[in-house]
Design an enzyme around this catalytic site. Structure first.
Site, PDB file in Angstrom:
ATOM      1  N   HIS A  17      23.577  27.499 -46.594  1.00  0.00           N
ATOM      2  CA  HIS A  17      24.180  26.519 -45.483  1.00  0.00           C
ATOM      3  C   HIS A  17      25.400  25.755 -46.356  1.00  0.00           C
ATOM      4  O   HIS A  17      25.230  25.012 -47.025  1.00  0.00           O
ATOM      5  CB  HIS A  17      23.381  25.422 -44.976  1.00  0.00           C
ATOM      6  CG  HIS A  17      22.239  26.073 -44.210  1.00  0.00           C
ATOM      7  ND1 HIS A  17      21.755  25.255 -43.045  1.00  0.00           N
ATOM      8  CD2 HIS A  17      21.972  27.341 -43.921  1.00  0.00           C
ATOM      9  CE1 HIS A  17      20.653  26.153 -42.717  1.00  0.00           C
ATOM     10  NE2 HIS A  17      20.808  27.226 -42.952  1.00  0.00           N
ATOM     11  N   ARG A  62      26.420  30.670 -44.588  1.00  0.00           N
ATOM     12  CA  ARG A  62      26.546  30.002 -43.133  1.00  0.00           C
ATOM     13  C   ARG A  62      27.651  28.901 -43.177  1.00  0.00           C
ATOM     14  O   ARG A  62      27.792  28.359 -44.123  1.00  0.00           O
ATOM     15  CB  ARG A  62      25.064  29.408 -42.738  1.00  0.00           C
ATOM     16  CG  ARG A  62      25.373  29.117 -40.912  1.00  0.00           C
ATOM     17  CD  ARG A  62      23.932  28.301 -40.415  1.00  0.00           C
ATOM     18  NE  ARG A  62      24.172  27.146 -40.921  1.00  0.00           N
ATOM     19  CZ  ARG A  62      23.312  26.069 -40.038  1.00  0.00           C
ATOM     20  NH1 ARG A  62      22.538  26.322 -39.151  1.00  0.00           N
ATOM     21  NH2 ARG A  62      23.588  24.746 -40.440  1.00  0.00           N
ATOM     22  N   TYR A  65      26.452  18.604 -35.843  1.00  0.00           N
ATOM     23  CA  TYR A  65      25.191  19.546 -36.311  1.00  0.00           C
ATOM     24  C   TYR A  65      25.488  20.325 -37.528  1.00  0.00           C
ATOM     25  O   TYR A  65      26.716  21.061 -37.276  1.00  0.00           O
ATOM     26  CB  TYR A  65      24.480  20.152 -35.097  1.00  0.00           C
ATOM     27  CG  TYR A  65      24.025  21.463 -35.733  1.00  0.00           C
ATOM     28  CD1 TYR A  65      22.680  21.070 -36.241  1.00  0.00           C
ATOM     29  CD2 TYR A  65      24.164  22.754 -35.938  1.00  0.00           C
ATOM     30  CE1 TYR A  65      21.743  21.954 -36.833  1.00  0.00           C
ATOM     31  CE2 TYR A  65      23.634  23.672 -36.786  1.00  0.00           C
ATOM     32  CZ  TYR A  65      22.446  23.360 -37.014  1.00  0.00           C
ATOM     33  OH  TYR A  65      21.264  24.276 -37.785  1.00  0.00           O
ATOM     34  N   ASP A  78      26.239  29.039 -36.644  1.00  0.00           N
ATOM     35  CA  ASP A  78      25.264  28.671 -35.706  1.00  0.00           C
ATOM     36  C   ASP A  78      25.711  27.685 -34.686  1.00  0.00           C
ATOM     37  O   ASP A  78      26.475  26.604 -35.075  1.00  0.00           O
ATOM     38  CB  ASP A  78      24.132  28.195 -36.518  1.00  0.00           C
ATOM     39  CG  ASP A  78      22.820  27.556 -35.724  1.00  0.00           C
ATOM     40  OD1 ASP A  78      23.044  27.836 -34.307  1.00  0.00           O
ATOM     41  OD2 ASP A  78      21.934  27.237 -36.063  1.00  0.00           O
ATOM     42  N   HIS A 127      24.065  26.454 -32.125  1.00  0.00           N
ATOM     43  CA  HIS A 127      23.100  25.528 -31.679  1.00  0.00           C
ATOM     44  C   HIS A 127      23.004  25.362 -30.219  1.00  0.00           C
ATOM     45  O   HIS A 127      22.931  24.094 -29.866  1.00  0.00           O
ATOM     46  CB  HIS A 127      23.581  24.341 -32.534  1.00  0.00           C
ATOM     47  CG  HIS A 127      22.084  23.872 -33.315  1.00  0.00           C
ATOM     48  ND1 HIS A 127      21.544  22.713 -32.886  1.00  0.00           N
ATOM     49  CD2 HIS A 127      21.266  24.407 -34.129  1.00  0.00           C
ATOM     50  CE1 HIS A 127      20.029  22.573 -33.530  1.00  0.00           C
ATOM     51  NE2 HIS A 127      20.200  23.685 -34.429  1.00  0.00           N
ATOM     52  N   GLU A 157      25.007  32.693 -34.104  1.00  0.00           N
ATOM     53  CA  GLU A 157      23.575  32.363 -33.872  1.00  0.00           C
ATOM     54  C   GLU A 157      23.260  31.345 -32.730  1.00  0.00           C
ATOM     55  O   GLU A 157      24.229  30.363 -32.615  1.00  0.00           O
ATOM     56  CB  GLU A 157      23.128  31.602 -35.245  1.00  0.00           C
ATOM     57  CG  GLU A 157      21.522  31.333 -35.048  1.00  0.00           C
ATOM     58  CD  GLU A 157      21.170  30.362 -36.486  1.00  0.00           C
ATOM     59  OE1 GLU A 157      21.803  30.633 -37.233  1.00  0.00           O
ATOM     60  OE2 GLU A 157      20.332  29.656 -36.228  1.00  0.00           O
ATOM     61  N   GLU A 183      14.932  30.924 -32.806  1.00  0.00           N
ATOM     62  CA  GLU A 183      14.165  30.347 -33.509  1.00  0.00           C
ATOM     63  C   GLU A 183      13.459  29.139 -32.708  1.00  0.00           C
ATOM     64  O   GLU A 183      12.524  28.515 -33.409  1.00  0.00           O
ATOM     65  CB  GLU A 183      15.122  29.389 -34.694  1.00  0.00           C
ATOM     66  CG  GLU A 183      16.165  28.499 -33.593  1.00  0.00           C
ATOM     67  CD  GLU A 183      17.011  27.678 -34.675  1.00  0.00           C
ATOM     68  OE1 GLU A 183      17.820  28.417 -35.539  1.00  0.00           O
ATOM     69  OE2 GLU A 183      17.175  26.460 -34.746  1.00  0.00           O
ATOM     70  N   ARG A 242      15.283  35.617 -34.610  1.00  0.00           N
ATOM     71  CA  ARG A 242      15.387  34.457 -35.520  1.00  0.00           C
ATOM     72  C   ARG A 242      13.838  33.649 -35.715  1.00  0.00           C
ATOM     73  O   ARG A 242      13.785  32.428 -36.269  1.00  0.00           O
ATOM     74  CB  ARG A 242      16.293  33.341 -35.140  1.00  0.00           C
ATOM     75  CG  ARG A 242      17.742  33.749 -35.161  1.00  0.00           C
ATOM     76  CD  ARG A 242      18.246  33.639 -36.550  1.00  0.00           C
ATOM     77  NE  ARG A 242      18.476  32.260 -36.912  1.00  0.00           N
ATOM     78  CZ  ARG A 242      18.015  31.615 -38.130  1.00  0.00           C
ATOM     79  NH1 ARG A 242      17.426  32.383 -38.980  1.00  0.00           N
ATOM     80  NH2 ARG A 242      18.177  30.150 -38.185  1.00  0.00           N
ATOM     81  N   HIS A 291      13.603  32.344 -39.371  1.00  0.00           N
ATOM     82  CA  HIS A 291      14.183  31.067 -39.578  1.00  0.00           C
ATOM     83  C   HIS A 291      13.616  30.331 -40.646  1.00  0.00           C
ATOM     84  O   HIS A 291      12.479  30.658 -41.164  1.00  0.00           O
ATOM     85  CB  HIS A 291      13.352  30.320 -38.358  1.00  0.00           C
ATOM     86  CG  HIS A 291      14.207  29.014 -37.893  1.00  0.00           C
ATOM     87  ND1 HIS A 291      13.151  27.752 -37.554  1.00  0.00           N
ATOM     88  CD2 HIS A 291      15.219  28.442 -38.274  1.00  0.00           C
ATOM     89  CE1 HIS A 291      14.271  26.707 -37.414  1.00  0.00           C
ATOM     90  NE2 HIS A 291      15.512  27.119 -37.672  1.00  0.00           N
ATOM     91  N   GLU A 340      17.251  33.287 -43.969  1.00  0.00           N
ATOM     92  CA  GLU A 340      17.865  32.061 -44.034  1.00  0.00           C
ATOM     93  C   GLU A 340      16.922  31.322 -45.158  1.00  0.00           C
ATOM     94  O   GLU A 340      15.675  31.236 -45.240  1.00  0.00           O
ATOM     95  CB  GLU A 340      17.619  31.134 -42.853  1.00  0.00           C
ATOM     96  CG  GLU A 340      17.973  29.880 -42.906  1.00  0.00           C
ATOM     97  CD  GLU A 340      18.080  29.166 -41.585  1.00  0.00           C
ATOM     98  OE1 GLU A 340      17.075  29.254 -40.724  1.00  0.00           O
ATOM     99  OE2 GLU A 340      18.859  28.246 -41.039  1.00  0.00           O
ATOM    100  N   TRP A 368      20.977  19.662 -28.291  1.00  0.00           N
ATOM    101  CA  TRP A 368      21.184  19.367 -29.618  1.00  0.00           C
ATOM    102  C   TRP A 368      20.992  20.609 -30.452  1.00  0.00           C
ATOM    103  O   TRP A 368      21.734  20.882 -31.152  1.00  0.00           O
ATOM    104  CB  TRP A 368      20.186  18.181 -30.044  1.00  0.00           C
ATOM    105  CG  TRP A 368      20.876  17.917 -31.520  1.00  0.00           C
ATOM    106  CD1 TRP A 368      21.696  17.276 -31.801  1.00  0.00           C
ATOM    107  CD2 TRP A 368      20.057  18.545 -32.712  1.00  0.00           C
ATOM    108  NE1 TRP A 368      21.604  16.940 -33.065  1.00  0.00           N
ATOM    109  CE2 TRP A 368      20.531  17.954 -33.657  1.00  0.00           C
ATOM    110  CE3 TRP A 368      19.102  19.514 -32.969  1.00  0.00           C
ATOM    111  CZ2 TRP A 368      20.393  18.262 -35.023  1.00  0.00           C
ATOM    112  CZ3 TRP A 368      18.796  19.677 -34.274  1.00  0.00           C
ATOM    113  CH2 TRP A 368      19.528  19.045 -35.482  1.00  0.00           C
TER     114      TRP A 368
END
Ligand SMILES: [Mg+2]
Length: 319
Positions: free
Chosen positions: A32, A57, A69, A127, A129, A153, A179, A200, A229, A256, A319
């Site tokens: 990340h 990522r 985020y 991502d 999110h 993602e 996820e 995921r 995930h 990940e 979120w």
């Protein structure tokens, strides 16, 4: 027992051997990277490359918004830039602000800059999110096509499987989701209609190794791959289970991998390793993770919450 190239090996009691043996030498992992601005993001990508990551990522702050985020706070002077962890230790959740239109304008410019700096080869992921509507997600997927993402993602809330029909019709950017899913049934439409490219789910949220294996076998019929995930709230036990299953799964895609904190690794003694961009489950029997209860007792539970996300007018947003 033979390895994937026919040479003898001593892996009979190792979990991935019990699952049928390894399909590959190691598991490609992504880390990340993030930054509050372009310079910080580039530094973060370089730091991850220096750690060995070969897939990254990319998350970025959005001009005009504060904490967003996926963007790590700056490291303490001289300290290690520990991987981004969204939960904050506090008595109540913190709040973040969100503006979808500003995000959609800004993100393609960031990926254009990253590709210009780091070239066409580096696999890049992002991502969203769960924050976009289907038509916004379709628009973002199209806008990112020139930058050849490995995947986009969670572009919309995953529970609305039919939404991915619209997104899929409009973009060839590969899509990953799941996820938040707990069973293979959550994927029925997504997999049967080939609306995504990567699943995921985590072993620990899907009922264990056997249900996760069934899910990946179902996905394999449709050329859909794994992207299990792997944030730090998946414990080292869950990570080890993903690694053994991924090693034995032909339709493995990518893993990940966020590094756990040194304190976590005092409690969970792991045998898996990360080297040159690849994870290796290790040769210890079973999952290869030992729990040190005495070390766990030395670190009492501290409450921590994920933030609350609000649009600029105060409306609570995904979120
Ligand atoms: Mg995610």
């Amino acid at each position: 027992m033979l390895d994937i190239r026919g040479a003898p090996c001593e892996r009979a009691g190792v979990r991935s051997a019990l699952l049928g043996g390894q399909s590959r030498d190691g598991l490609l992992a992504y880390g990340h990277a993030s930054g509050a601005d372009e310079a910080a993001l580039f530094d973060s990508i370089r730091e991850h490359q220096a750690l060995g990551y070969r897939a990254i990522r990319v998350q970025t702050a959005v001009p005009g918004l504060g904490s967003v985020y996926g963007v790590a706070s700056a490291p303490a002077a001289g300290g290690d830039r520990y991987d981004y962890e969204p939960a904050r230790r506090a008595a109540v959740p913190t709040e973040e602000a969100w503006d979808t239109r500003a995000y959609l304008r800004h993100l393609p410019r960031v990926f254009e800059a990253v590709r210009a700096e780091f070239g066409p080869e580096l696999p890049l992921l992002h991502d969203a999110h769960h924050r976009l509507t289907p038509v916004q997600a379709a628009s973002l997927g199209k806008a990112l096509e020139p930058y050849d993402l490995f995947w986009l993602e969670d572009c919309t809330p995953a529970e609305n499987q039919e939404a991915f029909r619209l997104i899929r019709q409009h973009t060839t950017t590969p899509l990953a989701t799941g996820e938040v899913f707990n069973t293979v049934w959550d994927y029925q439409t997504l997999i049967r209609e080939q609306l995504i490219d990567y699943v995921r789910s985590a072993v620990t949220h899907t009922g264990g190794i056997t249900p996760m294996r069934r899910l990946l076998d179902f996905a394999a019929q449709y050329q859909i791959k794994s992207g299990m995930h792997g944030p730090t709230d998946i414990s080292p036990v869950g990570m080890a289970a993903a690694l053994h299953l991924g090693l034995a799964t032909h339709n493995f895609g990518i893993q990940e991998y966020m590094r756990h904190s040194p304190v976590t690794l005092e409690v969970f003694r792991t045998s898996y390793t990360f080297q040159d961009g690849y994870l290796h489950p290790g040769e210890n029997h079973g999952l290869g993770v030992e729990l040190d209860l005495a070390a766990a007792r030395a670190h009492p539970y501290e409450p921590a919450y994920l933030p609350v996300n609000r649009q600029l007018d105060g409306t609570v947003h995904d979120w």
